[in-house]
Design an enzyme around this catalytic site. Structure first.
Site, PDB file in Angstrom:
ATOM      1  N   CYS A 159     -14.812  -3.655   0.384  1.00 14.99           N
ATOM      2  CA  CYS A 159     -13.402  -3.938   0.653  1.00 14.99           C
ATOM      3  C   CYS A 159     -12.940  -5.101  -0.229  1.00 14.99           C
ATOM      4  CB  CYS A 159     -13.198  -4.275   2.124  1.00 14.99           C
ATOM      5  SG  CYS A 159     -13.932  -5.859   2.598  1.00 14.99           S
ATOM      6  N   CYS A 174     -15.521  -8.709   6.642  1.00 15.13           N
ATOM      7  CA  CYS A 174     -15.373  -8.933   8.078  1.00 15.13           C
ATOM      8  C   CYS A 174     -15.757  -7.650   8.806  1.00 15.13           C
ATOM      9  CB  CYS A 174     -13.942  -9.360   8.415  1.00 15.13           C
ATOM     10  SG  CYS A 174     -12.771  -7.979   8.436  1.00 15.13           S
ATOM     11  N   ARG A 219       0.846  -1.190   0.000  1.00 18.81           N
ATOM     12  CA  ARG A 219       0.000   0.000   0.000  1.00 18.81           C
ATOM     13  C   ARG A 219       0.883   1.241   0.000  1.00 18.81           C
ATOM     14  NH1 ARG A 219      -3.462  -0.244   4.947  1.00 18.81           N
ATOM     15  NH2 ARG A 219      -4.570  -1.849   3.771  1.00 18.81           N
ATOM     16  N   CYS A 260     -13.073  -1.867   6.778  1.00 20.11           N
ATOM     17  CA  CYS A 260     -12.229  -1.130   5.831  1.00 20.11           C
ATOM     18  C   CYS A 260     -13.028  -0.268   4.860  1.00 20.11           C
ATOM     19  CB  CYS A 260     -11.332  -2.102   5.059  1.00 20.11           C
ATOM     20  SG  CYS A 260     -10.077  -2.882   6.076  1.00 20.11           S
ATOM     21  N   CYS A 304      -7.438 -11.278   1.535  1.00 23.50           N
ATOM     22  CA  CYS A 304      -7.468 -10.814   2.916  1.00 23.50           C
ATOM     23  C   CYS A 304      -7.631 -11.991   3.864  1.00 23.50           C
ATOM     24  CB  CYS A 304      -8.608  -9.812   3.113  1.00 23.50           C
ATOM     25  SG  CYS A 304      -8.724  -9.217   4.815  1.00 23.50           S
ATOM     26  N   ARG A 324      -1.296   6.827   9.501  1.00 27.33           N
ATOM     27  CA  ARG A 324      -1.297   6.289   8.140  1.00 27.33           C
ATOM     28  C   ARG A 324      -1.591   7.393   7.119  1.00 27.33           C
ATOM     29  NH1 ARG A 324      -4.041   0.245   8.593  1.00 27.33           N
ATOM     30  NH2 ARG A 324      -2.765  -0.505  10.317  1.00 27.33           N
ATOM     31  N   LYS A 366      -3.347   1.436  15.060  1.00 30.00           N
ATOM     32  CA  LYS A 366      -3.340   2.308  13.882  1.00 30.00           C
ATOM     33  C   LYS A 366      -3.954   3.669  14.207  1.00 30.00           C
ATOM     34  CE  LYS A 366      -6.399  -0.713  12.064  1.00 30.00           C
ATOM     35  NZ  LYS A 366      -7.279  -1.366  11.081  1.00 30.00           N
TER      36      LYS A 366
END
Length: 1528
Positions: free
Chosen positions: A1384, A1429, A1024, A1433, A1390, A1093, A1163
């Site tokens: 996502c 999940c 990323r 995201c 993933c 991030r 994060k």
């Protein structure tokens, strides 16, 4: 009373009752034949059969895939086998028919095209050894189908039952068959004897010419005799031997002779004789006698209707005898055809001459033979010859005058006229032979013949390759065997689509063009043109006619000059103007071409050396390859072609590498000689979803079943390698070819990682050996230990069960036990009875399923019939969540795997050590609560509960430990990258590489297959980028595109955090990818991990100056909060000589003044939104900045919110999503400092003991907003001002063209779920790359995963629009729901995904769009999001409607989010699948359309009508949900 409506149903019912295996031949697997829908229905309902002990096996086979090959395996296995098909396959199957004739195979053939079939499909195969029966009505079809099966079983010979279904369309429905009659007629005793026998023949085919003994079981009062075995099939004698052929048949027709017949049937000759025509006659008469005795319906070999004293008769072998019979019956004295008889064959082969003479009245003096045979190779028709020979040889008949006619299509209104013509000619003094009656070409509709209603068609999935050909060669493309091509004199599509026909067509086309070139050369030397101008161009073209590039470049100019010349010479050439172009000529076929290569058109093309391209699409799914190949032995066309040595060969797969397909096709076209491209497109049905095709392709390519390669035998002349491997693995046969051809050394030099083990034939044996070695090695280590043995087997989904098992093993060793610990699937199941004490620990996956590394073990235990665990003690501990499935009907999923295996081991005789233990994530310490009670009981039962002196266990290693010991994020990453023995890196390094912007993943589509092959998972890495504000230059776009193509999986993902993401980067390409990103003046550091991030920023195309200023703030914040470690540069940006090749960034110091050695607890995410657009979901982040514009139009500062976050764990109410809380206003010059201080307070106060509770949202909620804010202000030394007013209108993008205040243009394009890739339908990636090469603007990535082409000056506008249109990038005409949707990545990469997301959401939207259209909602924006999940995201918790993966195919549904992204949604339904989703959404959308208020958004609507309660903030997210958990 149940009724049968059509002949297809009547035949299907009888076939199902009478068969073990039915091969259903269909036009395509997604298109039913007249039989298949009934057969599928019976099998789905598990209807019982009289012959099959279980449900008959229905094999659906495409009609062009050599379907009769499917019969050999069941026939050899002693299975009663039937085929339902149309007649088009029969002639092509002649080689099979000869071999199968001596087995009790029944083929029900519907003659096509219905209404006017070609009976030559039957006459052409009349001598293959089968018995042929014909039916002409619905009732006859039922009875003849039963006759066919009974005859096959009693005679042991093959039977073909044929009919024209159109004959019975007007028939009244009939009753279902009598089950009692069918049982009696079939003779199930004989069927059982056949089923008990199987052939030892191991060859592909059954034996041709196998002597079929007479196997006749007529049981009228006597038992069937014992049947001696011959070639694996038993047989008995008939009461008639070959010498009885001349005897009178009247006795056999007399029902009173049944007793003597039965008596003689019990006599067994010492030398059984082959089945004769008399035997067939005898069996048929017996079967028909049984039918007659119960139903009254009479049948004989030839059916005669009409006067007993008729002097003229019509013998009909064609359609609709009922129409002729009715016409005869209504004839008047004035008609030529009065007092005429009609005779039709019922038993066509063997041709029983005696039966014909018996049926035909002796009074007949003139006989018209009418046969519907369109393809004849002799002057006289086959039926005419049969009748003529029979009556000429008859002693009982004076031979009548016999006249043959060819029957064409007759309209109902012309039947009288046709019959008048037939009999007028017949009654004349000199009748004319071979007159044609009716329309030879069949019925006419709009001037064209009506052809087969089940015509060949191109499966939609295969259009992918056709579209690529069209894109590459456009008007130059010529497919010689295209189904739509017009071919003079050729109506049969089966012929037109064959390689033989196509090759001949291309040769003729080549000769035609050569003649044309000669004509051009001659014309260029004449003076036949009006001016001299054409001659010059014609001469130039003639010199380049064989060079495709030059000829095609000149062609338009030549044609233009000729068009304006006006001379007759010019006009003559223009009549063939298409030949000025040098075509790209192709033959396109399927894997059906692979079964008989030596006799096929493929062989002819290769042997000819002609410059012909072949595209052969193979559709066999990887998961079906064993069954297909074992029975059908499909040849490898690629290897066959390479062995010729003169052909270009490529193997490609569009769902694996689009780029490689393009490359292969271009190279094939450029190659001077034959070219073969094997194209993989696996599907079970032609309407399979692209997702299913993708998954099958990935398995096949990854495991070497379908290697990607290109072979150019002329490459060496150019100093290049002949063989180029484009995938990682090749199969054994291909490796052997390369070794033979002395090219393996070249391959190994090019691909050092290619090793011999890669091409081994992997399978279950390899896996067994690995298991055995692992267990033996473990046992060797334990030999020196004392104490009782304890084997611990685990099945773990997310690591908890595995970690628990390993800890239990350590504790067992400390207590003196000989412990062994491994995954369930790694344990040899056959050793389980030898184990003394077994402990099984299993998690719960999906809908109460075993985790992946325990599924094979469970299947083995569940289905085993020979495991005896009488000497084995066991216990089980299960991990689950009692609230994961809140509905009462789903409660049984809780800890289901553990409960199931506990019960099964007890059933197999195992003795429990202690009772099963259940760990529940709803307990205070989650599963540890239950485990803490269960483990001491285990030690007590094992007699080691009170052992003293047990050493203290080291605490488990946490993420905080890994960070602290990493030396500022170095760890052992460098060493792991250099380890070529695995595609993975260590667990600790996997955590550290996140800080460097990369995650290790594996392809979950391939996990099971690779595990079964004894391989490690297909590891790769996601990378990323860090791209503040999501703005990239055109050059950077090109560089990112190149990285994804050369080093990734040929796609790019635009993420919900406004940056580039690459997938499928293998470990060896990880460092080059990082360096490539750095060379593009971008970086990946801190794109992931426990740091700040990528900083997001609204895209705002309409106010570019404000965007520029805000973007500058985003970049400033990003740079200010960047980690300072030099580890990133050391690991990734140095070359092999340890020289720093860093281009972007400066390595400053080797410590972290801001973050410290352990960085942040979790994060940290920052975003900026510019009102009125909340396109970055400003409420969802740790810090959300709302840009405030001053009175002068420039950026003034920001309202700052903090404490938003999306991560949640299903059913763990301590976790929840949260929206940001307002702190106040900050000037633009100080905002980066304010962000820093918030981050530092989180650094020092965040929860470092529980990562599920470590985000800033929990820190603020635990400390209280005022306390947290106070600490920030104290550390900052400044106060937040009162927030400024602002207003949001939406959180979606505005699509299409917009102009900013500077007059520059911006185009927002729809990129579904952010995936940039090329497909045959949509070359998106190519288009964006080409635009990046010419534009002077910039690329802006949006927070909704879309793309804005920005800052386009007006002078570039038209060119840009033209390029967007060319590559289909200008299309924004999608439903507003689709434009507002987001997903996502989820499967397959993933590791956290529980369900599909990116690959499924588009399909779900498609299924809702019809409802939107019906209710006028197509243009109404509804924000819908999906994730695989609950980590969030795609920020699903803010959507108006969201679906969050719970298990594969199951989702939690949430409603009520705010359209502006300002309000969280709430759970509406849990664990629902697609059917329930649609049942909820469709009525709800209709209600929304009817009941909404003016301007009311969907999320507000569902709250107003009481469907869901509003979520005020994150801490009440779990309160008052629409679905209340039910008690058991």
């Amino acid at each position: 009373m149940a009724q049968v409506l059509g002949v297809g149903e009547a035949v299907a019912r009888i076939a199902y009752l009478s068969s073990d295996v039915i091969v259903s031949v269909q036009p395509s697997l997604s298109t039913d034949s007249e039989f298949s829908k009934f057969l599928r229905q019976y099998a789905d309902n598990k209807a019982s059969s009289l012959i099959c002990k279980d449900v008959p096996e229905i094999q659906h086979v495409r009609h062009n895939a050599d379907p009769l090959l499917s019969l050999y395996q069941p026939v050899r296995s002693g299975k009663i086998t039937t085929v339902t098909t149309d007649s088009s396959i029969l002639i092509k199957s002649i080689p099979h028919l000869y071999r199968l004739a001596q087995y009790p195979v029944v083929i029900h053939a519907s003659l096509h095209p219905a209404g006017f079939p070609d009976y030559s499909d039957i006459t052409s195969i009349r001598n293959v050894g089968f018995t042929f029966l014909q039916s002409n009505s619905l009732q006859e079809a039922q009875d003849m189908a039963l006759t066919a099966h009974a005859l096959a079983i009693r005679s042991g010979k093959g039977v073909i039952h044929f009919f024209d279904a159109a004959n019975s369309k007007a028939d009244q429905p009939i009753a279902h068959e009598s089950r009692q009659l069918v049982t009696e007629v079939l003779d199930t005793n004989l069927a059982r004897q056949y089923q008990s026998m199987s052939s030892d023949d191991t060859s592909l085919y059954v034996s041709e010419g196998r002597p079929q003994v007479r196997n006749i079981g007529l049981s009228e009062g006597a038992a069937a005799p014992p049947l001696p075995a011959v070639n694996g099939v038993s047989g008995a004698t008939s009461p008639h031997d070959q010498s009885s052929a001349s005897s009178s048949s009247s006795d056999r027709k007399n029902s009173s002779s049944g007793a003597s017949e039965a008596e003689s049937a019990t006599t067994v000759d010492s030398q059984p004789k082959p089945v004769s025509s008399d035997d067939i006659d005898f069996i048929c008469e017996s079967i028909w006698s049984q039918i007659r005795s119960q139903t009254g319906r009479k049948y004989s070999a030839f059916n005669y209707t009409g006067p007993a004293n008729a002097e003229s008769a019509l013998f009909l072998f064609g359609s609709d005898p009922g129409l002729f019979a009715a016409e005869f019956q209504s004839a008047t004295q004035a008609d030529f055809f009065r007092n005429v008889g009609l005779i039709t064959p019922v038993l066509y082969r063997p041709w029983l001459a005696e039966r014909l003479t018996e049926a035909l009245p002796r009074s007949v003096k003139r006989l018209a033979v009418l046969e519907q045979v369109r393809r004849r190779t002799t002057k006289w028709g086959p039926i005419l010859l049969d009748v003529l020979m029979t009556l000429k040889a008859s002693d009982s008949h004076q031979t009548p005058t016999i006249v043959g006619y060819q029957l064409g299509y007759l309209e109902y209104t012309t039947i009288t006229q046709a019959l008048s013509g037939i009999f007028q000619n017949l009654l004349s003094q000199s009748p004319i032979q071979n007159l044609e009656v009716g329309q030879h070409g069949g019925p006419r509709t709009g001037g064209t013949s009506v052809q087969n209603e089940f015509q060949l068609s191109q499966p939609k999935l295969e259009n992918a390759y056709m579209k690529i050909l069209d894109q590459l060669f456009s008007e130059r493309l010529h497919i010689a065997n295209a189904l739509t091509s017009k071919s003079a004199g050729v109506e049969d599509q089966g012929i037109k689509s064959s390689p033989e026909y196509g090759f001949g067509s291309l040769l003729a086309r080549k000769q035609h063009r050569q003649r044309f070139v000669s004509e051009v050369q001659a014309a260029a030397k004449t003076r036949g043109f009006t001016t001299d101008n054409p001659q010059k161009w014609l001469s130039q073209w003639a010199l380049s006619a064989t060079d495709a590039e030059k000829a095609n470049k000149l062609a338009p100019e030549v044609i233009q000059r000729l068009s304006i010349d006006g001379s007759s010479a010019a006009s003559k050439l223009l009549r063939s103007k298409g030949l000025f172009y040098k075509e790209s000529q192709w033959l396109v076929g399927s894997d059906a071409w692979a079964y008989d290569l030596g006799n096929s058109g493929i062989h002819h093309v290769l042997a000819s050396g002609e410059n012909v391209n072949m595209l052969i699409v193979d559709s066999t799914p990887y998961s079906e390859r064993a069954a297909q190949d074992a029975a059908r032995r499909k040849k490898d066309i690629g290897l066959y072609a390479m062995n010729f040595g003169n052909a270009y060969v490529a193997s490609c797969a569009v769902y694996s590498s689009y780029t490689q397909v393009l490359q292969a096709m271009m190279e094939a076209e450029a190659f001077d000689g034959p070219s073969v491209i094997m194209a993989y497109l696996p599907y079970n049905r032609e309407d399979d979803s692209p997702l299913a095709v993708l998954q099958e392709t990935k398995k096949a390519v990854d495991l070497g079943y379908w290697p990607l390669y290109r072979w150019d035998p002329k490459a060496e002349e150019k100093g290049e390698e002949a063989f180029k491997l484009d995938s990682e693995r090749i199969k054994k046969e291909l490796q052997e070819f390369l070794r033979r051809d002395n090219h393996m050394s070249q391959l190994m030099r090019r691909h050092p990682q290619f090793h011999a083990h890669l091409s081994e034939s992997y399978g279950s044996e390899v896996r067994k050996v690995q298991k055995r070695k692992a267990k033996d090695a473990y046992e060797a280590l334990l030999e020196g230990l004392q104490g009782a043995p304890m084997t611990i087997l685990f099945a773990s989904d997310n690591g908890n069960a595995e970690n628990l098992s390993k800890r239990l093993a350590r504790r067992g060793k400390a207590r003196g036990l000989k412990t062994m610990c491994m995954a369930m699937d790694d344990f040899p199941l056959e050793d389980l009875p030898n184990e003394e004490n077994v402990v099984l620990i299993t998690a719960t996956a999906g809908q109460g399923e075993f985790p992946q590394n325990g599924r094979n073990f469970w299947e083995g235990v569940k289905t085993s019939t020979d495991l005896d665990l009488a000497n084995t003690k066991f216990t089980v501990f299960a991990l689950g969540d009692s609230h994961y499935w809140p509905r009462k009907e789903d409660k049984h999923y809780y800890n289901k795997p553990g409960k199931d295996i506990f019960a099964r081991l007890q059933a197999l005789g195992g003795k429990q050590i202690i009772d099963i233990g259940l760990g529940d994530d709803q307990d205070p310490d989650q599963y540890q609560t239950g485990y803490g009670e269960w483990e001491p009981k285990l030690w007590d039962a094992m007699g080691v509960g009170n052992v003293e002196g047990i050493p203290d266990e080291p605490p488990p290693i946490t993420n905080e430990d890994i960070k602290a010991a990493s030396n500022f994020l170095r760890g052992t990453i460098e060493e792991g990258l250099q380890d070529a023995s695995t595609g993975a890196i260590s667990a600790g390094d996997q955590q550290l590489t996140k800080f460097h912007g990369t995650y290790m993943q594996d392809d979950r589509d391939l996990r099971d297959e690779r595990k079964a092959q004894g391989l490690e998972p297909a590891y790769s890495f996601m990378i990323r980028c860090r791209l503040p504000g999501g703005v990239a230059t055109p050059l950077q776009w090109q560089q990112m595109d190149a990285i994804s193509t050369e080093l990734g999986n040929e796609t790019m993902k635009l993420t919900t955090r406004q940056t580039f993401q690459f997938h499928g980067v293998v470990k060896g390409k990880l460092k080059p990818a990082m360096q490539g990103i750095n060379k593009a003046l971008m970086t990946t550091i801190a794109a992931c991990g426990d740091v700040n991030r990528n900083v997001m920023c609204s895209s705002l195309p309409e106010l570019s100056e404000l965007h520029r200023e805000t973007h500058a703030s985003a970049k400033k914040i990003s740079d200010h909060l960047l980690p300072s470690t030099t580890a990133y540069h050391e690991i990734w940006l140095k070359d092999d000589n340890d020289k720093n090749v860093q281009v972007a960034g400066n390595a400053v110091q080797d410590f972290e003044p801001m973050y410290g050695p352990t960085y942040l607890p979790r994060k940290f995410k920052i975003t900026i939104a510019i009102p009125p657009h909340n396109d970055t979901d400003v409420y969802a982040h740790d810090i959300g900045l709302i840009a405030i514009k001053g009175e002068d139009g420039h950026l003034k500062g920001f309202n700052l919110m903090a404490g938003g976050g999306m991560g949640v764990t299903h059913n763990m109410k301590k976790t929840y999503p949260q929206t940001g809380r307002m702190f106040g206003y900050v000037d633009r010059d100080a905002v980066h400092i304010a962000c820093e201080k918030i981050m530092l307070v989180q650094r020092d106060n965040g929860d470092r003991t529980n990562r599920k509770h470590a985000r800033l949202k929990y820190t603020i909620d635990d400390m209280g907003l005022d306390v947290f804010k106070g600490q920030v202000e104290e550390l900052w030394g400044e106060k937040f001002e009162e927030p400024k007013p602002f207003h949001f209108e939406s959180n979606i993008d505005t699509f299409g063209w917009q102009k900013d205040e500077r007059g520059l243009n911006h185009f927002t394009m729809f990129i579904e779920n952010g995936r940039i890739e090329d497909t045959a339908e949509f070359p998106m990636k190519t288009g964006l790359r080409e635009i990046a090469k010419v534009t002077k603007g910039e690329f802006r990535l949006t927070g909704n995963q879309h793309l804005i082409l920005s800052n386009i000056p007006s002078e570039e506008l038209e060119e840009t629009k033209a390029m967007l249109k060319k590559y289909k990038l200008d299309n924004t005409n999608f439903s507003a729901l689709r434009l507002s949707s987001s997903a996502c990545v989820a499967f397959p990469t993933c590791g956290l995904a529980m369900a599909e997301s990116e690959r499924y959401l588009p399909e779900l939207v498609t299924k809702l769009e019809g409802c939107l259209e019906e209710n006028g909602l197509r243009q109404e924006s509804i924000v819908m999001r999906m994730t695989g999940c609950p980590n969030g995201c795609a920020r699903p918790w803010l959507a108006e409607v969201a679906f969050v993966g719970k298990a594969y195919g199951a989702y939690n549904m949430y409603l009520g989010g705010g359209y502006h992204g300002q309000r969280l949604n709430k759970l509406f339904r849990s664990s629902i699948k697609e059917e329930e989703i649609l049942e909820i959404m469709k009525p709800l959308l209709k209600r929304y359309a009817l009941e909404r208020n003016e301007g009311e958004r969907f999320g507000d609507f569902v709250i107003r009508i009481g469907m869901i309660k509003a979520t005020r903030e994150g801490r009440d997210f779990h309160d008052d949900t629409a679905e209340v958990e039910e008690d058991e």
